[in-house]
Design a protein around this motif. Structure first.
Motif, short mmCIF file in Angstrom:
data_model
loop_
_atom_site.label_atom_id
_atom_site.label_comp_id
_atom_site.label_asym_id
_atom_site.label_seq_id
_atom_site.Cartn_x
_atom_site.Cartn_y
_atom_site.Cartn_z
N ALA A 75 19.09 70.40 34.09
CA ALA A 75 18.61 71.31 35.42
C ALA A 75 19.64 71.31 36.62
N LEU A 76 19.80 70.01 36.13
CA LEU A 76 21.85 69.51 37.79
C LEU A 76 22.74 69.94 37.02
N THR A 77 22.70 70.82 35.78
CA THR A 77 24.15 70.69 35.24
C THR A 77 24.48 72.32 35.27
N ALA A 78 23.42 72.88 35.56
CA ALA A 78 23.07 74.48 36.13
C ALA A 78 23.08 74.77 37.27
N ALA A 79 22.26 73.73 38.20
CA ALA A 79 22.41 73.80 39.76
C ALA A 79 23.69 73.14 40.48
N ASP A 80 24.96 72.83 39.56
CA ASP A 80 26.28 72.14 39.63
C ASP A 80 26.57 73.43 39.56
N ALA A 81 26.68 74.53 38.61
CA ALA A 81 27.12 75.94 38.47
C ALA A 81 26.50 76.76 39.01
N LEU A 82 25.36 76.58 40.38
CA LEU A 82 25.54 77.18 40.89
C LEU A 82 25.95 77.23 42.51
N ARG A 83 26.44 75.63 42.99
CA ARG A 83 27.12 75.00 43.40
C ARG A 83 28.31 75.71 43.62
N ASP A 84 28.98 75.67 42.55
CA ASP A 84 29.92 75.76 42.15
C ASP A 84 30.54 77.58 42.27
N ALA A 85 29.53 78.35 42.28
CA ALA A 85 29.96 79.53 42.40
C ALA A 85 30.92 80.09 43.09
N PRO A 86 31.91 81.07 43.00
CA PRO A 86 32.38 80.93 44.36
C PRO A 86 31.80 82.02 45.22
N GLY A 87 32.29 81.30 46.97
CA GLY A 87 31.54 81.40 48.01
C GLY A 87 31.33 80.59 48.49
N THR A 88 31.02 79.22 47.88
CA THR A 88 30.11 78.51 48.12
C THR A 88 31.61 77.60 49.56
N GLY A 89 31.11 76.72 50.36
CA GLY A 89 31.85 75.67 51.09
C GLY A 89 31.95 74.90 50.30
N ASP A 90 32.89 73.85 50.81
CA ASP A 90 33.62 72.22 50.46
C ASP A 90 33.10 71.15 51.27
N ASP A 91 31.84 69.95 51.12
CA ASP A 91 31.60 69.88 51.86
C ASP A 91 31.21 68.10 51.69
N GLY A 92 31.73 67.63 50.36
CA GLY A 92 32.45 66.96 48.96
C GLY A 92 30.72 65.97 48.94
N SER A 93 29.37 66.65 49.04
CA SER A 93 28.81 66.09 49.09
C SER A 93 28.06 66.24 47.25
N GLY A 94 28.50 66.98 46.78
CA GLY A 94 27.90 67.18 45.51
C GLY A 94 27.59 66.34 44.71
N THR A 95 27.93 66.11 42.80
CA THR A 95 27.71 65.17 42.03
C THR A 95 29.03 64.91 41.62
N GLY A 96 29.35 65.90 41.56
CA GLY A 96 30.46 65.48 40.68
C GLY A 96 31.30 66.80 39.49
N ASP A 97 32.22 67.09 39.22
CA ASP A 97 32.48 68.17 38.04
C ASP A 97 32.04 68.33 36.71
N ASP A 98 31.74 66.64 36.91
CA ASP A 98 30.77 66.35 34.91
C ASP A 98 29.56 66.99 34.76
#
Length: 194
Positions: A75-98
């Motif tokens: 579930a977290l991986t899928a949420a991160d995939a949504l976060r990493d989708a084009p058109g999102t901004g960068d705030d450095g508060s995500g959980t990491g690329d892995d």
């Protein structure tokens, strides 16, 4: 997106919702079966929102804590995939690329910059991290539980002041209280407090 695609996506969410009703009614096995069928249809590369939602509820349908953890990580991986989708901004508060939550990407450190979750996804992160904290506690891994509980607390600002938000914040507080003292009676700081 065409009307046919929208109707198809709505149908998937409707089917997930029907399985969740069974889960909440106590029919874990049938809920697990239905969610498993949908997972087979959408697959590992399917729509990230569908995968996140389905995996989050599939975790709740598991009897084995290790299986529950595996689904919550999906579930977290899928949420991160949504976060990493084009058109999102960068705030450095995500959980990491892995998907592990260990990254802090950004310019100059050789890692990809982290993306801010889409606004609609931000409200999922407190619950996703709370679920992972609970999973790790069940598996007797209190330090990993503390890490995800701290992330749940940090993400809780995205929650509205409504029944859902209040419920998630209350669950975070209960788990914080439970983890605050180890069996030896010594208070333990959470990662952000050390």
């Amino acid at each position: 997106m065409t009307e046919q695609q929208e109707a198809s996506e709505d149908a998937v969410m409707t089917r997930i919702g029907q399985a969740v009703i069974l889960l909440h009614a106590g029919d874990r096995e049938e809920a697990r079966n239905r969610l498993g069928e949908i997972w087979q249809e959408i697959g590992e590369e399917g729509d990230s929102l569908h995968r996140c939602t389905l995996a989050h509820y599939m975790a709740d349908a598991q009897d084995d804590p290790a299986d529950e953890l595996a689904w919550d990580l999906r579930a977290l991986t899928a949420a991160d995939a949504l976060r990493d989708a084009p058109g999102t901004g960068d705030d450095g508060s995500g959980t990491g690329d892995d998907g592990s939550g260990n990254g802090d990407g950004g310019p100059g450190n050789g890692r990809p910059a982290l993306r801010e979750p889409r606004p609609a996804m931000r409200v999922f992160y407190p619950s996703l991290h709370l679920s992972l904290a609970t999973d790790y506690l069940k598996l007797q891994r209190p330090e990993a539980a503390r890490v995800h509980l701290a992330r749940a607390r940090a993400a809780s600002g995205a929650l509205a002041d409504d029944g859902y938000g209040d419920g998630v914040r209350a669950a975070i507080a209960r788990l914080e209280h439970r983890l605050a003292t180890e069996p030896g009676g010594r208070p333990r700081p959470f990662p952000e407090q050390s």
